[in-house]
Design a protein around this motif. Structure first.
Motif, PDB file in Angstrom:
ATOM      1  N   PHE A 178      40.035  49.455  52.437  1.00 53.21           N
ATOM      2  CA  PHE A 178      39.487  50.254  51.336  1.00 53.21           C
ATOM      3  C   PHE A 178      39.396  49.321  50.134  1.00 53.21           C
ATOM      4  CE2 PHE A 178      41.372  54.018  53.644  1.00 53.21           C
ATOM      5  CZ  PHE A 178      40.150  54.637  53.902  1.00 53.21           C
ATOM      6  N   VAL A 179      38.213  48.850  49.854  1.00 54.72           N
ATOM      7  CA  VAL A 179      38.036  47.724  48.930  1.00 54.72           C
ATOM      8  C   VAL A 179      38.439  48.073  47.503  1.00 54.72           C
ATOM      9  CG1 VAL A 179      36.382  45.996  48.101  1.00 54.72           C
ATOM     10  CG2 VAL A 179      36.198  46.891  50.428  1.00 54.72           C
ATOM     11  N   GLU A 180      38.348  49.344  47.124  1.00 49.77           N
ATOM     12  CA  GLU A 180      38.721  49.721  45.762  1.00 49.77           C
ATOM     13  C   GLU A 180      40.234  49.647  45.553  1.00 49.77           C
ATOM     14  OE1 GLU A 180      35.524  53.201  44.842  1.00 49.77           O
ATOM     15  OE2 GLU A 180      36.457  53.092  46.835  1.00 49.77           O
ATOM     16  N   GLY A 181      40.998  49.654  46.642  1.00 46.92           N
ATOM     17  CA  GLY A 181      42.443  49.517  46.538  1.00 46.92           C
ATOM     18  C   GLY A 181      43.183  50.797  46.233  1.00 46.92           C
ATOM     19  N   THR A 182      42.479  51.851  45.872  1.00 44.84           N
ATOM     20  CA  THR A 182      43.080  53.137  45.537  1.00 44.84           C
ATOM     21  C   THR A 182      41.999  54.193  45.610  1.00 44.84           C
ATOM     22  OG1 THR A 182      44.361  54.341  43.852  1.00 44.84           O
ATOM     23  CG2 THR A 182      42.624  52.901  43.055  1.00 44.84           C
ATOM     24  N   ARG A 183      42.413  55.461  45.640  1.00 45.57           N
ATOM     25  CA  ARG A 183      41.429  56.533  45.697  1.00 45.57           C
ATOM     26  C   ARG A 183      40.726  56.712  44.350  1.00 45.57           C
ATOM     27  NH1 ARG A 183      45.145  61.007  46.762  1.00 45.57           N
ATOM     28  NH2 ARG A 183      46.684  59.432  46.215  1.00 45.57           N
ATOM     29  N   TYR A 184      39.450  57.057  44.429  1.00 40.15           N
ATOM     30  CA  TYR A 184      38.645  57.288  43.233  1.00 40.15           C
ATOM     31  C   TYR A 184      39.125  58.539  42.502  1.00 40.15           C
ATOM     32  CZ  TYR A 184      34.560  58.322  40.323  1.00 40.15           C
ATOM     33  OH  TYR A 184      33.722  58.593  39.272  1.00 40.15           O
ATOM     34  N   THR A 185      39.277  58.426  41.192  1.00 37.30           N
ATOM     35  CA  THR A 185      39.413  59.591  40.313  1.00 37.30           C
ATOM     36  C   THR A 185      38.601  59.313  39.060  1.00 37.30           C
ATOM     37  OG1 THR A 185      41.341  58.806  39.069  1.00 37.30           O
ATOM     38  CG2 THR A 185      41.785  60.003  41.133  1.00 37.30           C
ATOM     39  N   ALA A 186      38.240  60.361  38.356  1.00 34.44           N
ATOM     40  CA  ALA A 186      37.469  60.182  37.122  1.00 34.44           C
ATOM     41  C   ALA A 186      38.256  59.375  36.092  1.00 34.44           C
ATOM     42  CB  ALA A 186      37.077  61.543  36.559  1.00 34.44           C
ATOM     43  N   ASP A 187      39.569  59.600  36.030  1.00 35.07           N
ATOM     44  CA  ASP A 187      40.390  58.871  35.063  1.00 35.07           C
ATOM     45  C   ASP A 187      40.425  57.377  35.387  1.00 35.07           C
ATOM     46  OD1 ASP A 187      40.944  61.166  33.669  1.00 35.07           O
ATOM     47  OD2 ASP A 187      42.897  61.505  34.623  1.00 35.07           O
ATOM     48  N   LYS A 188      40.590  57.039  36.664  1.00 35.91           N
ATOM     49  CA  LYS A 188      40.593  55.627  37.051  1.00 35.91           C
ATOM     50  C   LYS A 188      39.234  54.993  36.774  1.00 35.91           C
ATOM     51  CE  LYS A 188      43.948  56.367  40.782  1.00 35.91           C
ATOM     52  NZ  LYS A 188      44.112  56.456  42.266  1.00 35.91           N
ATOM     53  N   HIS A 189      38.180  55.733  37.042  1.00 36.83           N
ATOM     54  CA  HIS A 189      36.823  55.235  36.808  1.00 36.83           C
ATOM     55  C   HIS A 189      36.615  54.924  35.336  1.00 36.83           C
ATOM     56  CE1 HIS A 189      32.360  55.650  36.371  1.00 36.83           C
ATOM     57  NE2 HIS A 189      32.358  55.033  37.553  1.00 36.83           N
ATOM     58  N   ALA A 190      37.047  55.840  34.479  1.00 38.49           N
ATOM     59  CA  ALA A 190      36.896  55.631  33.039  1.00 38.49           C
ATOM     60  C   ALA A 190      37.798  54.494  32.554  1.00 38.49           C
ATOM     61  CB  ALA A 190      37.218  56.919  32.292  1.00 38.49           C
ATOM     62  N   GLY A 191      39.033  54.440  33.083  1.00 36.77           N
ATOM     63  CA  GLY A 191      39.971  53.391  32.664  1.00 36.77           C
ATOM     64  C   GLY A 191      39.482  51.998  33.012  1.00 36.77           C
ATOM     65  N   GLN A 192      38.757  51.877  34.118  1.00 39.11           N
ATOM     66  CA  GLN A 192      38.225  50.580  34.526  1.00 39.11           C
ATOM     67  C   GLN A 192      36.928  50.226  33.803  1.00 39.11           C
ATOM     68  OE1 GLN A 192      37.477  50.440  38.724  1.00 39.11           O
ATOM     69  NE2 GLN A 192      39.621  50.062  39.262  1.00 39.11           N
TER      70      GLN A 192
END
Length: 322
Positions: free
Chosen positions: A202-216
């Motif tokens: 899983f190349v992203e290394g973690t599950r997608y969430t809106a908070d993680k998306h915004a933080g990155q």
């Protein structure tokens, strides 16, 4: 993922479509019954898997490994098949699998499988799509997961690689940690030289969430930023022995589900696109950690794969059931 199922009961209150239907007694009874069946299936398969794993470890001879490996794989595939059958029996989830016409996937191949990651349901989806179609999927797991009751021993017996999974900050403070994970990858991949394998990442290394998306501040609409290091390590360790990259895009048109949503029959549709990509020859041999130019080229290639996947998700998420 029994541990995850047990720990995410609160996910039942979340419905993928944003509207949370009432939680009924029948729904709880349904989930409890399914959990009991999953636990029974786990026990039936884990015990012989662990016994064979111990035999293989205690008698580390090539002939013993050759005898044990197909038996272990067969047990794992049976375990997955029963879980998949239960998913079909207890849910109305529709599966659309879009396989590239030019793909030539074989059960005796050696593949690196790359996928986006939105939910623990992804693992069941991947197992349903690929079980007995390509070699058994083997995931890189956090070292702490070895201590999960029963499952940790089963993953060990099935040669799932256990990694330290150190952060960039930890590696910056102690570069030896990065080398330790690289050596662990090499040791794991060495076991796969003589057996068919699908190394899952899983190349992203973690599950997608809106908070993680915004933080990155991710440049992708539907994805987190890809982490190239794990892919680079596998290609460096066994790139010459891999037949292809299996690039998987998982889409949930009804919204990202939890495990509880799946067991409560709240996942209307799953779309899985499967592409077969060649191994880039120029990326097989290189020092990802120390060679900045090589690392930049590798990340550029990985970002291109991820941009294609983001575009595909735009299209797939529009394919809702009527």
């Amino acid at each position: 993922k029994m541990l995850d199922i047990a720990c995410r009961i609160e996910g039942l209150a979340r419905h993928p479509s944003q509207e949370s239907p009432p939680v009924t007694v029948l729904t709880w009874l349904r989930i409890a019954f399914i959990l009991l069946l999953i636990a029974a299936n786990c026990l039936v398969h884990v015990v012989p898997v662990v016994v064979l794993g111990v035999v293989k470890a205690v008698l580390p001879f090539a002939a013993v490994r050759r005898a044990c490996n197909p038996l272990l794989t067969g047990l794992a595939e049976s375990w997955i098949a029963v879980n998949t059958a239960m998913m079909g029996a207890f849910t109305d989830t529709g599966f659309d699998v879009l396989l590239d016409p030019g793909a030539d996937l074989r059960r005796d191949g050696h593949y690196l499988v790359l996928a986006n990651h939105q939910s623990w349901v992804d693992i069941l989806v991947l197992q349903k799509v690929f079980n007995r179609r390509i070699p058994l999927l083997r995931f890189f797991l956090k070292r702490q997961l070895f201590w999960v009751p029963l499952l940790g021993l089963a993953w060990w017996a099935l040669d799932f690689p256990f990694m330290g999974r150190y952060s960039k900050r930890e590696i910056a403070r102690n570069p030896e940690l990065g080398k330790r994970d690289m050596e662990a990858t090499r040791r794991a991949c060495a076991k796969f030289v003589d057996i068919p394998v699908s190394v899952m990442n899983f190349v992203e290394g973690t599950r997608y969430t809106a908070d993680k998306h915004a933080g990155q501040a991710s440049p992708y609409r539907h994805l987190l930023k890809p982490k190239s290091g794990g892919v680079a390590f596998v290609l460096d360790a066994m790139g010459q022995g891999l037949h292809a990259i299996v690039d998987v895009t998982i889409a949930y048109p009804g919204g990202r589900p939890s495990m509880m949503d799946l067991m409560a029959n709240r996942v209307p549709q799953v779309i899985v696109q499967v592409r077969q990509r060649p191994i880039p020859a120029e990326l097989v041999e290189g020092d990802y950690q120390s060679d900045r130019a090589f690392r930049a080229r590798f990340q550029q290639w990985m970002n291109g794969v991820w941009q294609d996947k983001d575009t595909d998700l735009d299209r797939l998420l529009g394919q809702r059931q009527d």
